[in-house]
Design a protein around this motif. Structure first.
Motif, PDB file in Angstrom:
ATOM      1  N   ASP A   1       0.812  -1.221   0.000  1.00 19.32           N
ATOM      2  CA  ASP A   1       0.000   0.000   0.000  1.00 19.32           C
ATOM      3  C   ASP A   1       0.850   1.278   0.000  1.00 19.32           C
ATOM      4  O   ASP A   1       0.323   2.372   0.073  1.00 19.32           O
ATOM      5  CB  ASP A   1      -0.959   0.013   1.193  1.00 19.32           C
ATOM      6  N   GLY A   2       2.170   1.125  -0.077  1.00 20.60           N
ATOM      7  CA  GLY A   2       3.059   2.283  -0.135  1.00 20.60           C
ATOM      8  C   GLY A   2       3.624   2.706   1.211  1.00 20.60           C
ATOM      9  O   GLY A   2       4.605   3.438   1.267  1.00 20.60           O
ATOM     10  N   ARG A   3       2.992   2.268   2.300  1.00 15.53           N
ATOM     11  CA  ARG A   3       3.536   2.619   3.616  1.00 15.53           C
ATOM     12  C   ARG A   3       4.850   1.875   3.820  1.00 15.53           C
ATOM     13  O   ARG A   3       5.036   0.760   3.339  1.00 15.53           O
ATOM     14  CB  ARG A   3       2.562   2.253   4.737  1.00 15.53           C
ATOM     15  N   LEU A   4       5.751   2.511   4.571  1.00 23.16           N
ATOM     16  CA  LEU A   4       7.048   1.885   4.827  1.00 23.16           C
ATOM     17  C   LEU A   4       6.917   0.808   5.897  1.00 23.16           C
ATOM     18  O   LEU A   4       6.415   1.063   6.988  1.00 23.16           O
ATOM     19  CB  LEU A   4       8.074   2.922   5.257  1.00 23.16           C
ATOM     20  N   MET A   5       7.389  -0.364   5.553  1.00 27.22           N
ATOM     21  CA  MET A   5       7.418  -1.471   6.505  1.00 27.22           C
ATOM     22  C   MET A   5       8.746  -1.499   7.249  1.00 27.22           C
ATOM     23  O   MET A   5       8.846  -2.085   8.316  1.00 27.22           O
ATOM     24  CB  MET A   5       7.185  -2.788   5.784  1.00 27.22           C
ATOM     25  N   HIS A   6       9.759  -0.847   6.642  1.00 23.01           N
ATOM     26  CA  HIS A   6      11.060  -0.774   7.290  1.00 23.01           C
ATOM     27  C   HIS A   6      11.907   0.283   6.582  1.00 23.01           C
ATOM     28  O   HIS A   6      11.881   0.377   5.360  1.00 23.01           O
ATOM     29  CB  HIS A   6      11.797  -2.113   7.222  1.00 23.01           C
ATOM     30  N   ALA A   7      12.616   1.062   7.359  1.00 21.37           N
ATOM     31  CA  ALA A   7      13.630   1.968   6.816  1.00 21.37           C
ATOM     32  C   ALA A   7      14.783   1.991   7.810  1.00 21.37           C
ATOM     33  O   ALA A   7      14.587   1.840   9.015  1.00 21.37           O
ATOM     34  CB  ALA A   7      13.074   3.367   6.615  1.00 21.37           C
ATOM     35  N   LEU A   8      15.976   2.174   7.285  1.00 25.00           N
ATOM     36  CA  LEU A   8      17.174   2.235   8.116  1.00 25.00           C
ATOM     37  C   LEU A   8      17.911   3.516   7.778  1.00 25.00           C
ATOM     38  O   LEU A   8      18.192   3.791   6.611  1.00 25.00           O
ATOM     39  CB  LEU A   8      18.075   1.023   7.854  1.00 25.00           C
ATOM     40  N   LEU A   9      18.174   4.317   8.817  1.00 23.65           N
ATOM     41  CA  LEU A   9      18.899   5.578   8.675  1.00 23.65           C
ATOM     42  C   LEU A   9      20.165   5.521   9.501  1.00 23.65           C
ATOM     43  O   LEU A   9      20.228   4.831  10.515  1.00 23.65           O
ATOM     44  CB  LEU A   9      18.053   6.759   9.171  1.00 23.65           C
ATOM     45  N   SER A  10      21.133   6.287   9.071  1.00 22.27           N
ATOM     46  CA  SER A  10      22.362   6.465   9.822  1.00 22.27           C
ATOM     47  C   SER A  10      22.418   7.921  10.260  1.00 22.27           C
ATOM     48  O   SER A  10      22.224   8.828   9.449  1.00 22.27           O
ATOM     49  CB  SER A  10      23.531   6.112   8.904  1.00 22.27           C
ATOM     50  N   ILE A  11      22.654   8.145  11.556  1.00 20.10           N
ATOM     51  CA  ILE A  11      22.866   9.488  12.100  1.00 20.10           C
ATOM     52  C   ILE A  11      24.185   9.415  12.859  1.00 20.10           C
ATOM     53  O   ILE A  11      24.291   8.713  13.861  1.00 20.10           O
ATOM     54  CB  ILE A  11      21.728   9.947  13.029  1.00 20.10           C
ATOM     55  N   GLY A  12      25.188  10.133  12.359  1.00 19.87           N
ATOM     56  CA  GLY A  12      26.515  10.038  12.963  1.00 19.87           C
ATOM     57  C   GLY A  12      26.996   8.602  12.892  1.00 19.87           C
ATOM     58  O   GLY A  12      26.986   7.985  11.834  1.00 19.87           O
ATOM     59  N   ASP A  13      27.367   8.043  14.047  1.00 15.96           N
ATOM     60  CA  ASP A  13      27.870   6.666  14.071  1.00 15.96           C
ATOM     61  C   ASP A  13      26.799   5.669  14.513  1.00 15.96           C
ATOM     62  O   ASP A  13      27.106   4.533  14.860  1.00 15.96           O
ATOM     63  CB  ASP A  13      29.090   6.569  14.986  1.00 15.96           C
TER      64      ASP A  13
ATOM     65  N   MET B   1      22.643   3.942  14.114  1.00 15.86           N
ATOM     66  CA  MET B   1      21.553   3.592  13.215  1.00 15.86           C
ATOM     67  C   MET B   1      20.213   3.879  13.881  1.00 15.86           C
ATOM     68  O   MET B   1      20.093   3.833  15.108  1.00 15.86           O
ATOM     69  CB  MET B   1      21.622   2.111  12.827  1.00 15.86           C
ATOM     70  N   LEU B   2      19.222   4.156  13.050  1.00 19.84           N
ATOM     71  CA  LEU B   2      17.858   4.409  13.491  1.00 19.84           C
ATOM     72  C   LEU B   2      16.947   3.691  12.512  1.00 19.84           C
ATOM     73  O   LEU B   2      17.068   3.870  11.300  1.00 19.84           O
ATOM     74  CB  LEU B   2      17.567   5.913  13.478  1.00 19.84           C
ATOM     75  N   MET B   3      16.062   2.854  13.030  1.00 19.25           N
ATOM     76  CA  MET B   3      15.074   2.185  12.189  1.00 19.25           C
ATOM     77  C   MET B   3      13.761   2.929  12.348  1.00 19.25           C
ATOM     78  O   MET B   3      13.475   3.477  13.414  1.00 19.25           O
ATOM     79  CB  MET B   3      14.882   0.738  12.629  1.00 19.25           C
ATOM     80  N   LEU B   4      12.962   2.927  11.281  1.00 18.35           N
ATOM     81  CA  LEU B   4      11.629   3.486  11.410  1.00 18.35           C
ATOM     82  C   LEU B   4      10.669   2.841  10.436  1.00 18.35           C
ATOM     83  O   LEU B   4      11.079   2.254   9.438  1.00 18.35           O
ATOM     84  CB  LEU B   4      11.620   5.006  11.273  1.00 18.35           C
ATOM     85  N   VAL B   5       9.403   2.940  10.776  1.00 16.36           N
ATOM     86  CA  VAL B   5       8.315   2.376   9.975  1.00 16.36           C
ATOM     87  C   VAL B   5       7.142   3.339  10.022  1.00 16.36           C
ATOM     88  O   VAL B   5       7.061   4.189  10.906  1.00 16.36           O
ATOM     89  CB  VAL B   5       7.845   1.001  10.512  1.00 16.36           C
TER      90      VAL B   5
END
Length: 153
Positions: A46-58, A60-64
């Motif tokens: 449906d287009g919604r994110l089931m998983h995303a992975l970001l890097s901030i500095g050293d 990681m941050l996951m979000l959905v």
């Protein structure tokens, strides 16, 4: 052939995993506010994110995206969050100004703290709480206890 590592390369043992209403917009905000770099994403049918992975500095941050139909609710739906994500940066004043320009709201202005950090707090547009700090001096435990007693009678 290398065996699979229990903790994937680049990951730490604890990684925040945020639920956001509008995760794609949250990725753009975290990039603008905190310099996040998107490492990958997986969209559902449906287009919604089931998983995303970001890097901030050293780190990681996951979000959905939020999925209320599965009990995955964001802080806005819950009317707040008791969790604060702490972010150390080289220049807290500049980082907070950048986050505010990106849409965050200051909940505690930046100030020098008795524990040795210059520190402030924000709420991002998705309801997540952030504390942002730059360590400015080392404080001995006894000095910190005395300063805390004076600051928090």
């Amino acid at each position: 052939m290398n065996p699979v590592q229990a903790i994937p390369p680049g990951m730490m043992t604890i990684t925040p995993h945020l639920v956001c209403h509008g995760a794609t917009d949250a990725i753009a905000f975290y990039n603008k506010a905190f310099g996040a770099v998107e490492m990958g994403r997986l969209a559902g049918p449906d287009g919604r994110l089931m998983h995303a992975l970001l890097s901030i500095g050293d780190s990681m941050l996951m979000l959905v995206d939020d999925y209320p139909e599965y009990g995955s609710l964001d802080p806005l739906a819950l009317k707040g969050s008791p969790v604060t994500i702490h972010l150390y940066v080289a220049d807290v004043d500049a980082a907070v100004a950048r986050a505010v320009a990106a849409g965050a709201r200051i909940t505690m202005p930046v100030a020098d703290m008795f524990w040795g950090d210059r520190y402030g707090r924000l709420e991002d547009p998705f309801g997540h709480q952030w504390s942002v700090a730059t360590h400015i001096r080392d404080v001995a435990p006894a000095e910190m206890a005395t300063a805390m007693a004076a600051a928090c009678p």
